[in-house]
Write a protein that holds these residues in place. Structure first.
Motif, PDB file in Angstrom:
ATOM      1  N   GLU A  98       0.833  -1.208   0.000  1.00  0.00           N
ATOM      2  CA  GLU A  98       0.000   0.000   0.000  1.00  0.00           C
ATOM      3  C   GLU A  98       0.864   1.254   0.000  1.00  0.00           C
ATOM      4  O   GLU A  98       0.580   2.221  -0.708  1.00  0.00           O
ATOM      5  CB  GLU A  98      -0.910   0.007   1.217  1.00  0.00           C
ATOM      6  N   HIS A  99       1.932   1.242   0.778  1.00  0.00           N
ATOM      7  CA  HIS A  99       2.840   2.383   0.801  1.00  0.00           C
ATOM      8  C   HIS A  99       3.472   2.600  -0.576  1.00  0.00           C
ATOM      9  O   HIS A  99       3.582   3.737  -1.039  1.00  0.00           O
ATOM     10  CB  HIS A  99       3.928   2.181   1.855  1.00  0.00           C
ATOM     11  N   TRP A 100       3.891   1.522  -1.230  1.00  0.00           N
ATOM     12  CA  TRP A 100       4.487   1.656  -2.553  1.00  0.00           C
ATOM     13  C   TRP A 100       3.481   2.171  -3.575  1.00  0.00           C
ATOM     14  O   TRP A 100       3.841   2.944  -4.473  1.00  0.00           O
ATOM     15  CB  TRP A 100       5.085   0.333  -3.017  1.00  0.00           C
ATOM     16  N   LEU A 101       2.235   1.767  -3.474  1.00  0.00           N
ATOM     17  CA  LEU A 101       1.224   2.216  -4.436  1.00  0.00           C
ATOM     18  C   LEU A 101       0.934   3.707  -4.312  1.00  0.00           C
ATOM     19  O   LEU A 101       0.394   4.309  -5.242  1.00  0.00           O
ATOM     20  CB  LEU A 101      -0.057   1.400  -4.280  1.00  0.00           C
ATOM     21  N   MET A 102       1.299   4.302  -3.185  1.00  0.00           N
ATOM     22  CA  MET A 102       1.091   5.743  -3.033  1.00  0.00           C
ATOM     23  C   MET A 102       2.090   6.554  -3.849  1.00  0.00           C
ATOM     24  O   MET A 102       1.828   7.709  -4.171  1.00  0.00           O
ATOM     25  CB  MET A 102       1.202   6.150  -1.559  1.00  0.00           C
ATOM     26  N   VAL A 103       3.244   5.988  -4.198  1.00  0.00           N
ATOM     27  CA  VAL A 103       4.269   6.760  -4.891  1.00  0.00           C
ATOM     28  C   VAL A 103       4.555   6.269  -6.306  1.00  0.00           C
ATOM     29  O   VAL A 103       5.228   6.974  -7.058  1.00  0.00           O
ATOM     30  CB  VAL A 103       5.596   6.799  -4.098  1.00  0.00           C
ATOM     31  N   LEU A 104       4.087   5.090  -6.681  1.00  0.00           N
ATOM     32  CA  LEU A 104       4.333   4.605  -8.040  1.00  0.00           C
ATOM     33  C   LEU A 104       3.544   5.434  -9.045  1.00  0.00           C
ATOM     34  O   LEU A 104       2.421   5.865  -8.758  1.00  0.00           O
ATOM     35  CB  LEU A 104       3.943   3.133  -8.164  1.00  0.00           C
ATOM     36  N   PRO A 105       4.100   5.668 -10.230  1.00  0.00           N
ATOM     37  CA  PRO A 105       3.400   6.493 -11.230  1.00  0.00           C
ATOM     38  C   PRO A 105       2.303   5.727 -11.961  1.00  0.00           C
ATOM     39  O   PRO A 105       2.300   5.591 -13.166  1.00  0.00           O
ATOM     40  CB  PRO A 105       4.527   6.913 -12.182  1.00  0.00           C
ATOM     41  N   ILE A 106       1.363   5.216 -11.191  1.00  0.00           N
ATOM     42  CA  ILE A 106       0.224   4.480 -11.745  1.00  0.00           C
ATOM     43  C   ILE A 106      -1.040   5.231 -11.345  1.00  0.00           C
ATOM     44  O   ILE A 106      -1.220   5.575 -10.187  1.00  0.00           O
ATOM     45  CB  ILE A 106       0.170   3.044 -11.186  1.00  0.00           C
ATOM     46  N   ASN A 107      -1.908   5.479 -12.315  1.00  0.00           N
ATOM     47  CA  ASN A 107      -3.143   6.197 -12.039  1.00  0.00           C
ATOM     48  C   ASN A 107      -4.254   5.186 -11.761  1.00  0.00           C
ATOM     49  O   ASN A 107      -4.644   4.422 -12.631  1.00  0.00           O
ATOM     50  CB  ASN A 107      -3.511   7.091 -13.224  1.00  0.00           C
ATOM     51  N   PHE A 108      -4.750   5.186 -10.526  1.00  0.00           N
ATOM     52  CA  PHE A 108      -5.813   4.272 -10.137  1.00  0.00           C
ATOM     53  C   PHE A 108      -7.178   4.930 -10.227  1.00  0.00           C
ATOM     54  O   PHE A 108      -8.157   4.403  -9.720  1.00  0.00           O
ATOM     55  CB  PHE A 108      -5.591   3.788  -8.695  1.00  0.00           C
ATOM     56  N   ASP A 109      -7.249   6.064 -10.872  1.00  0.00           N
ATOM     57  CA  ASP A 109      -8.482   6.832 -10.965  1.00  0.00           C
ATOM     58  C   ASP A 109      -9.593   6.018 -11.634  1.00  0.00           C
ATOM     59  O   ASP A 109     -10.710   5.950 -11.126  1.00  0.00           O
ATOM     60  CB  ASP A 109      -8.195   8.112 -11.742  1.00  0.00           C
ATOM     61  N   ARG A 110      -9.298   5.385 -12.744  1.00  0.00           N
ATOM     62  CA  ARG A 110     -10.322   4.627 -13.478  1.00  0.00           C
ATOM     63  C   ARG A 110     -10.794   3.402 -12.709  1.00  0.00           C
ATOM     64  O   ARG A 110     -11.904   2.935 -12.894  1.00  0.00           O
ATOM     65  CB  ARG A 110      -9.778   4.183 -14.818  1.00  0.00           C
ATOM     66  N   LEU A 111      -9.940   2.880 -11.857  1.00  0.00           N
ATOM     67  CA  LEU A 111     -10.294   1.685 -11.111  1.00  0.00           C
ATOM     68  C   LEU A 111     -11.477   1.922 -10.173  1.00  0.00           C
ATOM     69  O   LEU A 111     -12.307   1.046  -9.980  1.00  0.00           O
ATOM     70  CB  LEU A 111      -9.080   1.205 -10.313  1.00  0.00           C
ATOM     71  N   TRP A 112     -11.559   3.131  -9.604  1.00  0.00           N
ATOM     72  CA  TRP A 112     -12.593   3.410  -8.602  1.00  0.00           C
ATOM     73  C   TRP A 112     -13.647   4.404  -9.057  1.00  0.00           C
ATOM     74  O   TRP A 112     -14.647   4.593  -8.377  1.00  0.00           O
ATOM     75  CB  TRP A 112     -11.943   3.948  -7.324  1.00  0.00           C
ATOM     76  N   ARG A 113     -13.470   5.055 -10.193  1.00  0.00           N
ATOM     77  CA  ARG A 113     -14.419   6.082 -10.627  1.00  0.00           C
ATOM     78  C   ARG A 113     -15.822   5.520 -10.838  1.00  0.00           C
ATOM     79  O   ARG A 113     -16.811   6.217 -10.643  1.00  0.00           O
ATOM     80  CB  ARG A 113     -13.930   6.752 -11.909  1.00  0.00           C
ATOM     81  N   TRP A 114     -15.961   4.274 -11.224  1.00  0.00           N
ATOM     82  CA  TRP A 114     -17.265   3.677 -11.485  1.00  0.00           C
ATOM     83  C   TRP A 114     -18.157   3.697 -10.245  1.00  0.00           C
ATOM     84  O   TRP A 114     -19.377   3.708 -10.354  1.00  0.00           O
ATOM     85  CB  TRP A 114     -17.104   2.238 -11.977  1.00  0.00           C
ATOM     86  N   SER A 115     -17.551   3.698  -9.057  1.00  0.00           N
ATOM     87  CA  SER A 115     -18.333   3.575  -7.830  1.00  0.00           C
ATOM     88  C   SER A 115     -18.848   4.908  -7.307  1.00  0.00           C
ATOM     89  O   SER A 115     -19.578   4.929  -6.325  1.00  0.00           O
ATOM     90  CB  SER A 115     -17.488   2.900  -6.745  1.00  0.00           C
ATOM     91  N   LEU A 116     -18.473   6.000  -7.944  1.00  0.00           N
ATOM     92  CA  LEU A 116     -18.873   7.323  -7.462  1.00  0.00           C
ATOM     93  C   LEU A 116     -20.113   7.824  -8.170  1.00  0.00           C
ATOM     94  O   LEU A 116     -20.312   7.586  -9.355  1.00  0.00           O
ATOM     95  CB  LEU A 116     -17.740   8.324  -7.687  1.00  0.00           C
ATOM     96  N   LYS A 117     -20.924   8.543  -7.429  1.00  0.00           N
ATOM     97  CA  LYS A 117     -22.046   9.248  -8.031  1.00  0.00           C
ATOM     98  C   LYS A 117     -21.486  10.502  -8.697  1.00  0.00           C
ATOM     99  O   LYS A 117     -20.539  11.099  -8.201  1.00  0.00           O
ATOM    100  CB  LYS A 117     -23.052   9.652  -6.958  1.00  0.00           C
ATOM    101  N   PRO A 118     -22.072  10.956  -9.776  1.00  0.00           N
ATOM    102  CA  PRO A 118     -21.551  12.144 -10.450  1.00  0.00           C
ATOM    103  C   PRO A 118     -21.531  13.386  -9.561  1.00  0.00           C
ATOM    104  O   PRO A 118     -20.652  14.211  -9.666  1.00  0.00           O
ATOM    105  CB  PRO A 118     -22.493  12.342 -11.630  1.00  0.00           C
ATOM    106  N   ASP A 119     -22.498  13.520  -8.653  1.00  0.00           N
ATOM    107  CA  ASP A 119     -22.544  14.712  -7.813  1.00  0.00           C
ATOM    108  C   ASP A 119     -21.659  14.594  -6.573  1.00  0.00           C
ATOM    109  O   ASP A 119     -21.579  15.520  -5.779  1.00  0.00           O
ATOM    110  CB  ASP A 119     -23.975  15.048  -7.399  1.00  0.00           C
ATOM    111  N   SER A 120     -20.962  13.483  -6.402  1.00  0.00           N
ATOM    112  CA  SER A 120     -20.093  13.340  -5.232  1.00  0.00           C
ATOM    113  C   SER A 120     -18.642  13.680  -5.542  1.00  0.00           C
ATOM    114  O   SER A 120     -17.789  13.582  -4.671  1.00  0.00           O
ATOM    115  CB  SER A 120     -20.178  11.915  -4.685  1.00  0.00           C
TER     116      SER A 120
END
Length: 146
Positions: A98-120
């Motif tokens: 988990e610590h390494w994933l905080m600094v690696l140049p990998i974008n995890f944005d797409r992995l979790w964006r599906w779970s968000l409501k548009p207004d959140s």
């Protein structure tokens, strides 16, 4: 139960370490996931490739993981204590990952964006024209005393 105590202490220590790393600055903050009503919290975070505390925390976590693996291998085979050491070593290895994933140049944005409501989403992902967007809260009605 010492295994339970060690598990709580490990999770607490690595959680504090992760919080300190986020406060000092890491690459993957994912500030887009902070709700608009909590946008003021983003001023406390710094986005940096790495911070001086990161190598210390990862080294300590790795040494702890390796020592727990050594304890696992030295303990009596097929015993409860061996299983306990193995579970704690696994949790420690996952915390280091988990610590390494905080600094690696990998974008995890797409992995979790599906779970968000548009207004959140935070204000950085909201439409630029705030007048057309939905207000954050309804205005309170003023009731006059009789």
């Amino acid at each position: 139960n010492l295994i339970g105590l060690w598990t709580v202490l490990l999770l607490w220590g690595m959680h504090i370490s992760a919080k300190l790393n986020v406060f000092f600055g890491v690459r993957n903050l994912n500030l887009d996931f902070i709700p608009a009503r909590l946008d003021y919290l983003t001023s406390f975070f710094k986005q940096r490739p790495m911070n001086p505390f990161f190598p210390i925390s990862v080294t300590m976590g790795t040494l702890l993981t390796l020592s727990l693996i050594a304890l696992t291998l030295r303990s009596e085979p097929e015993s409860g204590i061996q299983l306990g050491y193995l579970l704690i070593a696994t949790l420690s290895a996952l915390a280091v990952l988990e610590h390494w994933l905080m600094v690696l140049p990998i974008n995890f944005d797409r992995l979790w964006r599906w779970s968000l409501k548009p207004d959140s989403l935070s204000a950085s992902n909201k439409p630029k024209n705030r007048l057309t967007s939905k207000p954050a809260c309804k205005s309170a009605e003023v009731v006059s005393p009789r």
